[in-house]
Design an enzyme around this catalytic site. Structure first.
Site, PDB file in Angstrom:
ATOM      1  N   GLY A 121      31.471  10.986  40.641  1.00 27.40           N
ATOM      2  CA  GLY A 121      32.490  11.988  40.965  1.00 27.40           C
ATOM      3  C   GLY A 121      33.082  12.585  39.709  1.00 27.40           C
ATOM      4  N   SER A 132      32.156  16.339  38.581  1.00 27.31           N
ATOM      5  CA  SER A 132      32.361  17.789  38.711  1.00 27.31           C
ATOM      6  C   SER A 132      33.384  18.134  39.790  1.00 27.31           C
ATOM      7  CB  SER A 132      31.046  18.479  39.070  1.00 27.31           C
ATOM      8  OG  SER A 132      30.050  18.155  38.139  1.00 27.31           O
ATOM      9  N   GLU A 163      22.580   9.655  31.359  1.00 31.35           N
ATOM     10  CA  GLU A 163      22.055  10.482  32.458  1.00 31.35           C
ATOM     11  C   GLU A 163      21.042  11.501  31.929  1.00 31.35           C
ATOM     12  OE1 GLU A 163      25.133  12.704  34.419  1.00 31.35           O
ATOM     13  OE2 GLU A 163      23.813  13.385  36.025  1.00 31.35           O
TER      14      GLU A 163
HETATM   15  C1  LIG Z   1      21.094  18.914  41.882  1.00 29.78           C
HETATM   16  C2  LIG Z   1      22.459  18.701  41.286  1.00 29.78           C
HETATM   17  C3  LIG Z   1      23.062  17.464  41.398  1.00 29.78           C
HETATM   18  C4  LIG Z   1      24.341  17.268  40.872  1.00 29.78           C
HETATM   19  N1  LIG Z   1      24.923  16.038  41.028  1.00 29.78           N
HETATM   20  C5  LIG Z   1      26.173  15.832  40.543  1.00 29.78           C
HETATM   21  C6  LIG Z   1      26.813  14.569  40.759  1.00 29.78           C
HETATM   22  O1  LIG Z   1      26.266  13.659  41.376  1.00 29.78           O
HETATM   23  N2  LIG Z   1      28.066  14.405  40.293  1.00 29.78           N
HETATM   24  C7  LIG Z   1      28.728  15.363  39.600  1.00 29.78           C
HETATM   25  O2  LIG Z   1      29.845  15.126  39.171  1.00 29.78           O
HETATM   26  N3  LIG Z   1      28.158  16.600  39.398  1.00 29.78           N
HETATM   27  C8  LIG Z   1      26.889  16.838  39.859  1.00 29.78           C
HETATM   28  N4  LIG Z   1      26.297  18.062  39.666  1.00 29.78           N
HETATM   29  C9  LIG Z   1      27.061  19.131  39.050  1.00 29.78           C
HETATM   30  C10 LIG Z   1      26.608  19.547  37.634  1.00 29.78           C
HETATM   31  O3  LIG Z   1      26.982  18.585  36.693  1.00 29.78           O
HETATM   32  C11 LIG Z   1      27.262  20.906  37.364  1.00 29.78           C
HETATM   33  O4  LIG Z   1      26.707  21.828  38.289  1.00 29.78           O
HETATM   34  C12 LIG Z   1      26.988  21.396  35.966  1.00 29.78           C
HETATM   35  O5  LIG Z   1      27.661  20.608  35.014  1.00 29.78           O
HETATM   36  C13 LIG Z   1      27.419  22.864  35.797  1.00 29.78           C
HETATM   37  O6  LIG Z   1      28.728  23.059  36.211  1.00 29.78           O
HETATM   38  P1  LIG Z   1      29.104  24.237  37.245  1.00 29.78           P
HETATM   39  O7  LIG Z   1      28.170  24.134  38.413  1.00 29.78           O
HETATM   40  O8  LIG Z   1      30.557  24.165  37.489  1.00 29.78           O
HETATM   41  O9  LIG Z   1      28.724  25.590  36.503  1.00 29.78           O
HETATM   42  P2  LIG Z   1      29.614  26.363  35.444  1.00 29.78           P
HETATM   43  O10 LIG Z   1      30.147  25.398  34.445  1.00 29.78           O
HETATM   44  O11 LIG Z   1      30.584  27.222  36.160  1.00 29.78           O
HETATM   45  O12 LIG Z   1      28.542  27.264  34.727  1.00 29.78           O
HETATM   46  C14 LIG Z   1      28.094  28.522  35.250  1.00 29.78           C
HETATM   47  C15 LIG Z   1      27.186  29.172  34.215  1.00 29.78           C
HETATM   48  O13 LIG Z   1      27.948  29.455  33.017  1.00 29.78           O
HETATM   49  C16 LIG Z   1      27.348  28.832  31.892  1.00 29.78           C
HETATM   50  N5  LIG Z   1      28.380  28.336  30.988  1.00 29.78           N
HETATM   51  C17 LIG Z   1      29.537  27.721  31.327  1.00 29.78           C
HETATM   52  N6  LIG Z   1      30.223  27.382  30.225  1.00 29.78           N
HETATM   53  C18 LIG Z   1      29.475  27.773  29.164  1.00 29.78           C
HETATM   54  C19 LIG Z   1      29.635  27.686  27.747  1.00 29.78           C
HETATM   55  N7  LIG Z   1      30.704  27.111  27.193  1.00 29.78           N
HETATM   56  N8  LIG Z   1      28.654  28.195  26.961  1.00 29.78           N
HETATM   57  C20 LIG Z   1      27.543  28.778  27.491  1.00 29.78           C
HETATM   58  N9  LIG Z   1      27.341  28.896  28.836  1.00 29.78           N
HETATM   59  C21 LIG Z   1      28.293  28.393  29.655  1.00 29.78           C
HETATM   60  C22 LIG Z   1      26.541  27.673  32.455  1.00 29.78           C
HETATM   61  O14 LIG Z   1      25.484  27.292  31.581  1.00 29.78           O
HETATM   62  C23 LIG Z   1      26.038  28.265  33.764  1.00 29.78           C
HETATM   63  O15 LIG Z   1      24.892  29.034  33.544  1.00 29.78           O
HETATM   64  C24 LIG Z   1      25.019  18.310  40.200  1.00 29.78           C
HETATM   65  C25 LIG Z   1      24.406  19.569  40.083  1.00 29.78           C
HETATM   66  C26 LIG Z   1      23.145  19.761  40.627  1.00 29.78           C
HETATM   67  C27 LIG Z   1      22.514  21.121  40.495  1.00 29.78           C
END
Ligand SMILES: Cc1cc2nc3c(=O)[nH]c(=O)nc-3n(C[C@H](O)[C@H](O)[C@H](O)COP(=O)(O)OP(=O)(O)OC[C@H]3O[C@@H](n4cnc5c(N)ncnc54)[C@H](O)[C@@H]3O)c2cc1C
Length: 376
Positions: free
Chosen positions: A122, A124, A239
């Site tokens: 937990g 994100s 991870e």
């Molecule tokens: C299949 C899958 C399983 C997952 N499982 C888990 C889980 O079990 N537990 C958990 O906690 N999370 C989980 N996640 C979440 C995952 O860790 C996040 O989706 C990921 O860290 C990206 O965060 P976000 O989705 O909020 O995207 P955002 O952070 O909003 O990013 C959106 C876009 O902006 C870009 N971006 C954002 N900030 C920057 C920066 N500073 N510089 C350059 N580019 C940037 C990103 O690269 C991306 O392209 C999972 C995700 C997936 C797809």
């Protein structure tokens, strides 16, 4: 580095190979739903019963206390046999190994290794993914318990998890990274509301998790108050990496299956290019993990270099499934090749899950290559 097995390693490999020959599950993994979770649970328990889980973990928490190279051999043989990968539970357990109390490790690690209890991560939240330190789920101390309020998202396996390693904000006045702590949350506690999210491939691997005044006993904090960021960075280090030879042997097998499928077919120039590109990525990944394996076999925690492995692994996975989708052509769109379609769609998530590729590139630039930090 010497790549040939030492005598003990060769004996271990032979035993594992024969176990895999006898214990490969006859049915392929269901594509989605609770059946898919049940399949993975059964595979996890089978591996544990065979003695193949927690190879490099301490004996006192149910591991076998072997050198990390045995994990690489396990993954290598699993990849070669075309068996489902070993469950990816290690990175959460590693957080407990590094930061947990003796009681927490004894209570939680054996059932995590055996697959009797399922864990989820937990971290994100809406508005806190790449910028994880922006997380807002709060935990307020009330006597001998924490009261947790907020929301998590993309929590894989939350629908069937027993426990969640959860990041919470315990000090709203502290600097962003310093006010975070880690709790072990019982997913069946009153106030935990899990809502599965249906993905494009039809699976419901991940969920939204709503937390409405959830009570967590104080002895379920992992580490000290404010140590959550350090714990989170250690956890994501495991991870994201380290990749090992086994990690790439799965791709080698996938590639050879694709090449067999393509043999004799009248491929277009585009299909040939996709296949060639996939082969190059597989070879580069394999060379990279072989080169870096020696630095990992002493079992020390992975550093930012794991981001290189994640980038190369992501590129390889996406290239392979892209090539597979191109080779199967219209059948993928029509739904006549459901596994190829599902795996292609899921491979798109590889550049997001566990930290996006953009974030990995920044880590490599700043923390591996030592380039100047971008202004924030
Ligand atoms: C299949 C899958 C399983 C997952 N499982 C888990 C889980 O079990 N537990 C958990 O906690 N999370 C989980 N996640 C979440 C995952 O860790 C996040 O989706 C990921 O860290 C990206 O965060 P976000 O989705 O909020 O995207 P955002 O952070 O909003 O990013 C959106 C876009 O902006 C870009 N971006 C954002 N900030 C920057 C920066 N500073 N510089 C350059 N580019 C940037 C990103 O690269 C991306 O392209 C999972 C995700 C997936 C797809």
């Amino acid at each position: 580095m010497e790549f040939a097995d030492a005598p003990d390693e060769a004996e271990f490999r032979a035993g594992l190979r024969s176990w895999l020959a006898d214990n490969l599950l006859a049915e392929p993994a269901p594509l989605h739903g609770p059946e898919r979770a049940a399949f993975w649970g059964a595979w996890h328990r089978a591996l544990h019963a065979g003695g193949w889980m927690g190879l490099s973990w301490p004996v006192e928490v149910g591991g076998r206390g072997l050198a990390a190279v045995y994990e690489a051999i396990l993954n290598d043989e699993i990849g070669r046999a075309g068996a489902p990968p070993a469950p990816h539970v290690g990175f959460l357990g590693r957080a407990l190994l590094h930061f947990g109390t003796v009681e927490q490790r004894r209570r939680h690690l054996p059932p995590l290794l055996s697959g009797d209890e399922v864990w989820c991560q937990g971290f994100s939240e809406p508005g806190a993914g790449s910028d994880l330190a922006a997380l807002r789920t709060s935990a307020t101390l009330d006597g001998d318990r924490w009261i947790v309020r907020g929301q998590k998202v993309w929590t894989s396996d939350a629908a069937w998890a027993d426990w969640c390693l959860m990041l919470v904000r315990t000090d709203a006045g502290a600097a962003k990274h310093r006010g975070i702590s880690a709790l072990i949350v019982d997913m069946r506690s009153p106030g935990v509301d899990v809502r599965p999210i249906t993905q494009i491939n039809g699976d419901t691997e991940f969920c939204e998790v709503f937390l409405d005044d959830v009570t967590v006993p104080v002895d379920r904090m992992v580490g000290t108050p404010g140590q959550g960021w350090e714990l989170a960075m250690t956890t994501v280090g495991y991870e994201r990496g380290p990749a090992d030879v086994g990690f790439s042997s799965r791709y080698v097998r996938l590639l050879s299956e694709l090449e067999v499928f393509a043999a004799g077919a009248d491929l277009t120039a585009h299909q040939r290019l996709q296949l060639a590109r996939a082969r190059v990525h597989v070879e580069v990944l394999r060379a990279h993990v072989l080169r870096s394996l020696s630095s990992r076999t002493d079992g020390s925690p992975p550093g930012p270099e794991g981001s290189i492995d994640k980038l190369l692994g992501t590129r390889t996975e996406q290239a392979l499934h892209h090539a597979a989708a191109d080779l199967h052509g219209a059948a993928v769109v029509r739904g006549a090749a459901p596994v190829v379609r599902s795996e292609y769609l899921y491979s798109r998530a590889a550049s997001i899950a566990g930290g996006t590729s953009q974030i990995q590139r920044t880590i490599v630039a700043e923390r591996v290559l030592g380039l100047p930090r971008a202004p924030r």
